[in-house]
Design a protein around this motif. Structure first.
Motif, PDB file in Angstrom:
ATOM      1  N   TYR A   1       0.859  -1.188   0.000  1.00 35.81           N
ATOM      2  CA  TYR A   1       0.000   0.000   0.000  1.00 35.81           C
ATOM      3  C   TYR A   1       0.892   1.234   0.000  1.00 35.81           C
ATOM      4  CZ  TYR A   1      -3.288  -3.515   1.581  1.00 35.81           C
ATOM      5  OH  TYR A   1      -4.047  -4.658   1.671  1.00 35.81           O
ATOM      6  N   LEU A   2       0.327   2.331  -0.488  1.00 41.53           N
ATOM      7  CA  LEU A   2       1.042   3.604  -0.416  1.00 41.53           C
ATOM      8  C   LEU A   2       0.185   4.596   0.339  1.00 41.53           C
ATOM      9  CD1 LEU A   2       2.274   4.231  -4.089  1.00 41.53           C
ATOM     10  CD2 LEU A   2       3.644   3.400  -2.174  1.00 41.53           C
ATOM     11  N   VAL A   3       0.845   5.477   1.077  1.00 45.21           N
ATOM     12  CA  VAL A   3       0.150   6.654   1.605  1.00 45.21           C
ATOM     13  C   VAL A   3       0.778   7.852   0.905  1.00 45.21           C
ATOM     14  CG1 VAL A   3      -0.327   8.058   3.635  1.00 45.21           C
ATOM     15  CG2 VAL A   3      -0.359   5.562   3.803  1.00 45.21           C
ATOM     16  N   ASP A   4      -0.005   8.489   0.065  1.00 44.02           N
ATOM     17  CA  ASP A   4       0.401   9.647  -0.741  1.00 44.02           C
ATOM     18  C   ASP A   4       1.437   9.268  -1.815  1.00 44.02           C
ATOM     19  OD1 ASP A   4      -1.348  11.413   0.490  1.00 44.02           O
ATOM     20  OD2 ASP A   4       0.087  11.938   2.063  1.00 44.02           O
ATOM     21  N   ALA A   5       1.540  10.152  -2.800  1.00 39.58           N
ATOM     22  CA  ALA A   5       2.411   9.863  -3.938  1.00 39.58           C
ATOM     23  C   ALA A   5       2.882  11.201  -4.516  1.00 39.58           C
ATOM     24  CB  ALA A   5       1.645   9.059  -4.996  1.00 39.58           C
ATOM     25  N   GLY A   6       3.872  11.801  -3.840  1.00 42.66           N
ATOM     26  CA  GLY A   6       4.382  13.102  -4.280  1.00 42.66           C
ATOM     27  C   GLY A   6       5.354  12.972  -5.443  1.00 42.66           C
ATOM     28  N   ALA A   7       5.672  14.105  -6.049  1.00 42.54           N
ATOM     29  CA  ALA A   7       6.527  14.117  -7.239  1.00 42.54           C
ATOM     30  C   ALA A   7       7.870  13.458  -6.955  1.00 42.54           C
ATOM     31  CB  ALA A   7       6.739  15.554  -7.703  1.00 42.54           C
ATOM     32  N   GLY A   8       8.292  12.617  -7.873  1.00 43.02           N
ATOM     33  CA  GLY A   8       9.598  11.960  -7.758  1.00 43.02           C
ATOM     34  C   GLY A   8       9.554  10.637  -7.012  1.00 43.02           C
TER      35      GLY A   8
ATOM     36  N   PHE B   1      -3.556   5.433  -0.418  1.00 44.64           N
ATOM     37  CA  PHE B   1      -4.387   6.204   0.511  1.00 44.64           C
ATOM     38  C   PHE B   1      -3.895   7.649   0.495  1.00 44.64           C
ATOM     39  CE2 PHE B   1      -4.738   1.848   1.746  1.00 44.64           C
ATOM     40  CZ  PHE B   1      -6.058   1.714   2.151  1.00 44.64           C
ATOM     41  N   LEU B   2      -4.782   8.555   0.138  1.00 41.93           N
ATOM     42  CA  LEU B   2      -4.399   9.973   0.061  1.00 41.93           C
ATOM     43  C   LEU B   2      -4.811  10.676   1.353  1.00 41.93           C
ATOM     44  CD1 LEU B   2      -5.424  10.775  -3.627  1.00 41.93           C
ATOM     45  CD2 LEU B   2      -3.147  10.200  -2.747  1.00 41.93           C
ATOM     46  N   THR B   3      -3.878  11.472   1.883  1.00 40.19           N
ATOM     47  CA  THR B   3      -4.188  12.195   3.121  1.00 40.19           C
ATOM     48  C   THR B   3      -4.951  13.484   2.818  1.00 40.19           C
ATOM     49  OG1 THR B   3      -2.059  13.348   3.062  1.00 40.19           O
ATOM     50  CG2 THR B   3      -2.144  11.276   4.287  1.00 40.19           C
ATOM     51  N   HIS B   4      -4.616  14.124   1.694  1.00 41.46           N
ATOM     52  CA  HIS B   4      -5.303  15.321   1.220  1.00 41.46           C
ATOM     53  C   HIS B   4      -4.800  15.573  -0.194  1.00 41.46           C
ATOM     54  CE1 HIS B   4      -1.508  16.791   2.821  1.00 41.46           C
ATOM     55  NE2 HIS B   4      -1.692  17.993   2.305  1.00 41.46           N
ATOM     56  N   PHE B   5      -5.242  16.648  -0.804  1.00 39.21           N
ATOM     57  CA  PHE B   5      -5.010  16.765  -2.240  1.00 39.21           C
ATOM     58  C   PHE B   5      -4.071  17.904  -2.619  1.00 39.21           C
ATOM     59  CE2 PHE B   5      -9.347  15.137  -1.381  1.00 39.21           C
ATOM     60  CZ  PHE B   5      -9.009  13.797  -1.532  1.00 39.21           C
TER      61      PHE B   5
ATOM     62  N   LEU C   1      -6.107  -0.123  -9.826  1.00 35.68           N
ATOM     63  CA  LEU C   1      -5.536   0.498  -8.630  1.00 35.68           C
ATOM     64  C   LEU C   1      -6.610   1.327  -7.920  1.00 35.68           C
ATOM     65  CD1 LEU C   1      -3.006   0.952  -6.929  1.00 35.68           C
ATOM     66  CD2 LEU C   1      -2.431   2.886  -8.413  1.00 35.68           C
ATOM     67  N   LEU C   2      -6.804   1.032  -6.646  1.00 37.71           N
ATOM     68  CA  LEU C   2      -7.808   1.758  -5.859  1.00 37.71           C
ATOM     69  C   LEU C   2      -7.148   2.951  -5.180  1.00 37.71           C
ATOM     70  CD1 LEU C   2      -9.610  -1.264  -4.118  1.00 37.71           C
ATOM     71  CD2 LEU C   2     -10.158  -0.163  -6.307  1.00 37.71           C
ATOM     72  N   ILE C   3      -7.823   4.092  -5.260  1.00 35.59           N
ATOM     73  CA  ILE C   3      -7.304   5.303  -4.613  1.00 35.59           C
ATOM     74  C   ILE C   3      -8.304   5.724  -3.548  1.00 35.59           C
ATOM     75  CG2 ILE C   3      -6.407   7.639  -4.965  1.00 35.59           C
ATOM     76  CD1 ILE C   3      -4.984   5.529  -6.723  1.00 35.59           C
ATOM     77  N   PHE C   4      -7.929   5.527  -2.291  1.00 35.94           N
ATOM     78  CA  PHE C   4      -8.790   5.901  -1.170  1.00 35.94           C
ATOM     79  C   PHE C   4      -8.456   7.318  -0.721  1.00 35.94           C
ATOM     80  CE2 PHE C   4      -8.894   1.315  -1.050  1.00 35.94           C
ATOM     81  CZ  PHE C   4     -10.178   1.005  -0.617  1.00 35.94           C
ATOM     82  N   GLY C   5      -9.468   8.029  -0.267  1.00 38.52           N
ATOM     83  CA  GLY C   5      -9.214   9.362   0.266  1.00 38.52           C
ATOM     84  C   GLY C   5     -10.495   9.973   0.788  1.00 38.52           C
ATOM     85  N   PRO C   6     -10.361  11.112   1.466  1.00 41.14           N
ATOM     86  CA  PRO C   6     -11.561  11.793   1.958  1.00 41.14           C
ATOM     87  C   PRO C   6     -12.309  12.472   0.808  1.00 41.14           C
ATOM     88  CG  PRO C   6      -9.600  13.082   2.452  1.00 41.14           C
ATOM     89  CD  PRO C   6      -9.116  11.816   1.804  1.00 41.14           C
TER      90      PRO C   6
END
Ligand code: ZN
Ligand code: ZN
Length: 344
Positions: A83-90, A109-113, A137-142
């Motif tokens: 699993y991943l939490v967030d996916a920032g550049a690079g 899982f995204l913490t915010h956008f 790929l499932l993308i979970f988030g608020p």
């Protein structure tokens, strides 16, 4: 004795001539290339199936750029699932170089956008599709996750059609190349076998909603704060966690950047960011109140770039706190108290 020395000298000369020939001839270079490529392809995975929780930092920076650091991304391996939490550049490059088993990436899982948490989503989607991920790929988030995922799917629709046309539907089934958004309300819990993932509300105003995630698996726990100041909700979510990855800002360093940028556009931004990341001086209280066993700082604001900055960043921190780096690994074996850190 002299004879032996003469013999050794001529042997060294022959080796040098041979090495020069290998380095400079096409045949020699091709031989070296084959060896290097075979070694690269057969490199073991950096993190693989594990009886416990394994955490790999694929990005430890905030938007303030730093060499050798990608923006925020934390990979969590629980058993066989990634699993991943967030996916920032690079961060997708760090994950690729770290040889994460992306064919087993089940969800992000995204913490915010904020952009530094979502920019690499399309790359992770592409790389895991190419690696052979068997489900979309499932993308979970608020709330807001559908808007982000729909927009990215739209922007990358043509890219998907080119990939399928070029490599064929058998290798790249089109349906697996489209990300699927899943709304996960703050406070809700997702269960997958022995793993539970809990989303909790954090304060990153004016970003609303913003959440953090807690992973519990076979007696071990990891809490990932997302961008968050210290609040009772964060403390409650982090209670007795084995490992906590916490967003953190060094006020002395940011204040000095603010002073240096006086009168410029940056000055205002450097002032604004001070109220929505946890200050390093608040983290002793966090550890005292939660009983977190290992505090590790990520999403570093700003990422310290030399020993002096690291020293200042570490002021007031509880003993044993780790400043993470890209490629750092934490291992938490199931039903144990061990926490093993592997530096990159
Ligand atoms: Zn951020
Ligand atoms: Zn943010």
């Amino acid at each position: 004795m002299k004879k032996l020395l003469r013999y050794l000298a001529s042997l060294v000369a022959v080796i040098i001539v041979l090495a020069i020939w290998v380095w400079n001839s096409n045949t020699g270079q091709d031989w070296l290339l084959e060896k290097a490529v075979n070694t690269a392809f057969n490199r073991p995975l950096t993190i693989d199936k594990y009886d416990g929780l394994k955490v790999f930092l694929c990005g430890t920076s905030s938007p303030i750029p730093a060499p050798n650091r990608a923006q925020t991304c934390v990979a969590v391996l629980a058993g066989e699932s990634l699993y991943l939490v967030d996916a920032g550049a690079g961060s997708a490059q760090v994950a690729a170089i770290g040889r994460l088993p992306l064919e087993r990436l089940e969800a992000v899982f995204l913490t915010h956008f904020h952009s530094d948490h979502i920019a690499a989503l399309p790359e992770f989607n592409l790389n895991s599709w190419v690696a052979g991920r068997p489900e979309p790929l499932l993308i979970f988030g608020p709330a807001g996750v559908s808007e982000v995922v729909d927009g990215l799917n739209n922007a990358y629709r043509l890219d998907l059609t080119y990939r399928v046309a070029h490599h064929g539907e058998k290798l790249l089934p089109p349906g697996l190349g489209v990300m699927q958004a899943r709304l996960m309300q703050p406070g809700s819990v997702l269960s997958r076998g022995d793993l539970t993932i809990t989303s909790f509300l954090v304060n990153h105003d004016p970003v609303r909603p913003a959440v953090g995630y807690r992973f519990d698996y076979r007696g071990r726990s990891v809490v990932i704060s997302g961008d968050a100041i210290i609040t009772p909700g964060l403390i409650k979510a982090a209670m007795e966690a084995d490992l906590m990855l916490q967003d953190s800002l060094s006020l002395p360093i940011i204040k000095s950047l603010e002073k240096a940028s006086a009168g410029s556009r940056m000055e205002k931004i450097l002032i604004d960011i001070q109220d929505y990341h946890a200050h390093t001086s608040d983290l002793s209280a966090l550890v005292d109140q939660t009983g977190v066993r290992q505090l590790a700082l990520y999403h570093l604001v700003p990422p310290p770039q030399n020993a002096l900055f690291e020293k200042i960043f570490s002021r007031d921190l509880p003993a044993g706190t780790v400043l993470t780096q890209d490629g750092m690994i934490f291992e938490l074996p199931a039903e144990s108290e061990d926490i093993v850190r592997i530096d990159p």
